[in-house]
Design a protein around this motif. Structure first.
Motif, PDB file in Angstrom:
ATOM      1  N   GLY A  27       0.823  -1.212   0.000  1.00 35.76           N
ATOM      2  CA  GLY A  27       0.000   0.000   0.000  1.00 35.76           C
ATOM      3  C   GLY A  27       0.851   1.254   0.000  1.00 35.76           C
ATOM      4  O   GLY A  27       0.532   2.232  -0.688  1.00 35.76           O
ATOM      5  N   MET A  28       1.959   1.239   0.748  1.00 37.21           N
ATOM      6  CA  MET A  28       2.865   2.387   0.733  1.00 37.21           C
ATOM      7  C   MET A  28       3.494   2.549  -0.647  1.00 37.21           C
ATOM      8  O   MET A  28       3.630   3.660  -1.152  1.00 37.21           O
ATOM      9  CB  MET A  28       3.956   2.210   1.798  1.00 37.21           C
ATOM     10  CG  MET A  28       3.443   2.348   3.209  1.00 37.21           C
ATOM     11  SD  MET A  28       4.633   1.905   4.489  1.00 37.21           S
ATOM     12  CE  MET A  28       6.056   2.850   4.065  1.00 37.21           C
ATOM     13  N   GLY A  29       3.859   1.438  -1.257  1.00 39.42           N
ATOM     14  CA  GLY A  29       4.415   1.486  -2.612  1.00 39.42           C
ATOM     15  C   GLY A  29       3.404   2.008  -3.615  1.00 39.42           C
ATOM     16  O   GLY A  29       3.762   2.747  -4.545  1.00 39.42           O
ATOM     17  N   ALA A  30       2.144   1.660  -3.428  1.00 39.04           N
ATOM     18  CA  ALA A  30       1.093   2.140  -4.327  1.00 39.04           C
ATOM     19  C   ALA A  30       0.948   3.661  -4.245  1.00 39.04           C
ATOM     20  O   ALA A  30       0.691   4.323  -5.255  1.00 39.04           O
ATOM     21  CB  ALA A  30      -0.235   1.464  -4.002  1.00 39.04           C
ATOM     22  N   VAL A  31       1.130   4.192  -3.051  1.00 39.45           N
ATOM     23  CA  VAL A  31       1.070   5.656  -2.897  1.00 39.45           C
ATOM     24  C   VAL A  31       2.200   6.311  -3.682  1.00 39.45           C
ATOM     25  O   VAL A  31       1.999   7.329  -4.353  1.00 39.45           O
ATOM     26  CB  VAL A  31       1.143   6.053  -1.400  1.00 39.45           C
ATOM     27  CG1 VAL A  31       1.330   7.550  -1.235  1.00 39.45           C
ATOM     28  CG2 VAL A  31      -0.108   5.590  -0.670  1.00 39.45           C
ATOM     29  N   PHE A  32       3.378   5.710  -3.649  1.00 43.70           N
ATOM     30  CA  PHE A  32       4.521   6.272  -4.376  1.00 43.70           C
ATOM     31  C   PHE A  32       4.326   6.262  -5.883  1.00 43.70           C
ATOM     32  O   PHE A  32       4.829   7.129  -6.583  1.00 43.70           O
ATOM     33  CB  PHE A  32       5.816   5.534  -4.024  1.00 43.70           C
ATOM     34  CG  PHE A  32       6.267   5.744  -2.607  1.00 43.70           C
ATOM     35  CD1 PHE A  32       6.256   7.001  -2.025  1.00 43.70           C
ATOM     36  CD2 PHE A  32       6.711   4.677  -1.856  1.00 43.70           C
ATOM     37  CE1 PHE A  32       6.669   7.191  -0.725  1.00 43.70           C
ATOM     38  CE2 PHE A  32       7.134   4.856  -0.549  1.00 43.70           C
ATOM     39  CZ  PHE A  32       7.109   6.121   0.020  1.00 43.70           C
ATOM     40  N   VAL A  33       3.607   5.273  -6.403  1.00 43.07           N
ATOM     41  CA  VAL A  33       3.396   5.195  -7.851  1.00 43.07           C
ATOM     42  C   VAL A  33       2.010   5.697  -8.257  1.00 43.07           C
ATOM     43  O   VAL A  33       1.567   5.494  -9.383  1.00 43.07           O
ATOM     44  CB  VAL A  33       3.633   3.764  -8.398  1.00 43.07           C
ATOM     45  CG1 VAL A  33       5.070   3.354  -8.219  1.00 43.07           C
ATOM     46  CG2 VAL A  33       2.682   2.767  -7.762  1.00 43.07           C
ATOM     47  N   THR A  35      -1.170   4.931  -7.400  1.00 44.19           N
ATOM     48  CA  THR A  35      -2.287   4.036  -7.667  1.00 44.19           C
ATOM     49  C   THR A  35      -3.107   3.895  -6.387  1.00 44.19           C
ATOM     50  O   THR A  35      -2.686   4.338  -5.324  1.00 44.19           O
ATOM     51  CB  THR A  35      -1.820   2.640  -8.135  1.00 44.19           C
ATOM     52  OG1 THR A  35      -1.009   2.072  -7.125  1.00 44.19           O
ATOM     53  CG2 THR A  35      -1.041   2.719  -9.432  1.00 44.19           C
ATOM     54  N   ALA A  36      -4.270   3.283  -6.508  1.00 38.88           N
ATOM     55  CA  ALA A  36      -5.161   3.132  -5.359  1.00 38.88           C
ATOM     56  C   ALA A  36      -4.558   2.152  -4.341  1.00 38.88           C
ATOM     57  O   ALA A  36      -4.447   0.960  -4.622  1.00 38.88           O
ATOM     58  CB  ALA A  36      -6.518   2.627  -5.814  1.00 38.88           C
ATOM     59  N   PRO A  37      -4.158   2.643  -3.181  1.00 40.66           N
ATOM     60  CA  PRO A  37      -3.491   1.763  -2.214  1.00 40.66           C
ATOM     61  C   PRO A  37      -4.392   0.653  -1.691  1.00 40.66           C
ATOM     62  O   PRO A  37      -3.935  -0.467  -1.477  1.00 40.66           O
ATOM     63  CB  PRO A  37      -3.058   2.685  -1.087  1.00 40.66           C
ATOM     64  CG  PRO A  37      -3.581   4.017  -1.379  1.00 40.66           C
ATOM     65  CD  PRO A  37      -4.189   4.022  -2.727  1.00 40.66           C
ATOM     66  N   ALA A  38      -5.673   0.927  -1.490  1.00 41.01           N
ATOM     67  CA  ALA A  38      -6.560  -0.091  -0.928  1.00 41.01           C
ATOM     68  C   ALA A  38      -6.690  -1.283  -1.869  1.00 41.01           C
ATOM     69  O   ALA A  38      -6.646  -2.440  -1.426  1.00 41.01           O
ATOM     70  CB  ALA A  38      -7.928   0.510  -0.626  1.00 41.01           C
ATOM     71  N   ALA A  39      -6.840  -1.023  -3.140  1.00 48.11           N
ATOM     72  CA  ALA A  39      -6.970  -2.118  -4.108  1.00 48.11           C
ATOM     73  C   ALA A  39      -5.685  -2.941  -4.165  1.00 48.11           C
ATOM     74  O   ALA A  39      -5.725  -4.180  -4.223  1.00 48.11           O
ATOM     75  CB  ALA A  39      -7.303  -1.559  -5.492  1.00 48.11           C
ATOM     76  N   VAL A  40      -4.558  -2.274  -4.123  1.00 43.93           N
ATOM     77  CA  VAL A  40      -3.271  -2.973  -4.149  1.00 43.93           C
ATOM     78  C   VAL A  40      -3.097  -3.797  -2.877  1.00 43.93           C
ATOM     79  O   VAL A  40      -2.624  -4.937  -2.923  1.00 43.93           O
ATOM     80  CB  VAL A  40      -2.108  -1.969  -4.330  1.00 43.93           C
ATOM     81  CG1 VAL A  40      -0.759  -2.633  -4.119  1.00 43.93           C
ATOM     82  CG2 VAL A  40      -2.181  -1.318  -5.687  1.00 43.93           C
ATOM     83  N   MET A  41      -3.492  -3.246  -1.744  1.00 43.85           N
ATOM     84  CA  MET A  41      -3.350  -3.957  -0.480  1.00 43.85           C
ATOM     85  C   MET A  41      -4.191  -5.228  -0.446  1.00 43.85           C
ATOM     86  O   MET A  41      -3.711  -6.286  -0.028  1.00 43.85           O
ATOM     87  CB  MET A  41      -3.721  -3.041   0.685  1.00 43.85           C
ATOM     88  CG  MET A  41      -2.704  -1.956   0.952  1.00 43.85           C
ATOM     89  SD  MET A  41      -3.260  -0.739   2.141  1.00 43.85           S
ATOM     90  CE  MET A  41      -3.363  -1.702   3.626  1.00 43.85           C
ATOM     91  N   VAL A  42      -5.441  -5.148  -0.878  1.00 43.89           N
ATOM     92  CA  VAL A  42      -6.311  -6.327  -0.873  1.00 43.89           C
ATOM     93  C   VAL A  42      -5.785  -7.380  -1.841  1.00 43.89           C
ATOM     94  O   VAL A  42      -5.725  -8.571  -1.513  1.00 43.89           O
ATOM     95  CB  VAL A  42      -7.771  -5.936  -1.194  1.00 43.89           C
ATOM     96  CG1 VAL A  42      -8.629  -7.161  -1.418  1.00 43.89           C
ATOM     97  CG2 VAL A  42      -8.350  -5.076  -0.083  1.00 43.89           C
TER      98      VAL A  42
END
Length: 108
Positions: A27-33, A35-42
């Protein structure tokens, strides 16, 4: 009995930590790129679930080999213990996945 509970608890928390920690870092990586962190986390939690189980029970085929050899020798109590370790690890991975789903519930 004490060592069984200790190892089962450690297996649970290893599997939980792999799923939860890996998903949070994804999720932290998704913020850097951007993208939606919640979707990436799930998505990451679902994909890490099996690997968390493997990491918790030893990362090799040894638990399966122990089940096989003890089953063939008739030591069913040792087979049950190995299966219980695997179940504890699965429960930890599943709880980590469900916690991530719960945290990201409204955002996905």
């Amino acid at each position: 009995m004490e060592s069984f509970l200790s190892k089962a608890t450690i297996d649970f928390f290893i599997a939980f930590g792999v799923v939860f920690g890996g998903s949070m870092l994804a999720g932290m990586g998704a913020v850097f790129v951007l993208t939606a962190p919640a979707a990436v986390m799930v998505d990451t939690a679902l994909r890490l679930k099996i690997w968390a189980l493997v990491a918790a029970v030893g990362g090799t085929i040894d638990p399966m080999r122990a089940i096989e050899s003890n089953m063939m020798e008739g030591h069913l109590s040792l087979v049950v213990v190995q299966i219980a370790y695997i179940l504890c690890a699965f429960l930890g991975a599943h709880m980590g996945t469900e916690l991530i789903r719960w945290l990201c519930r409204g955002a996905v």
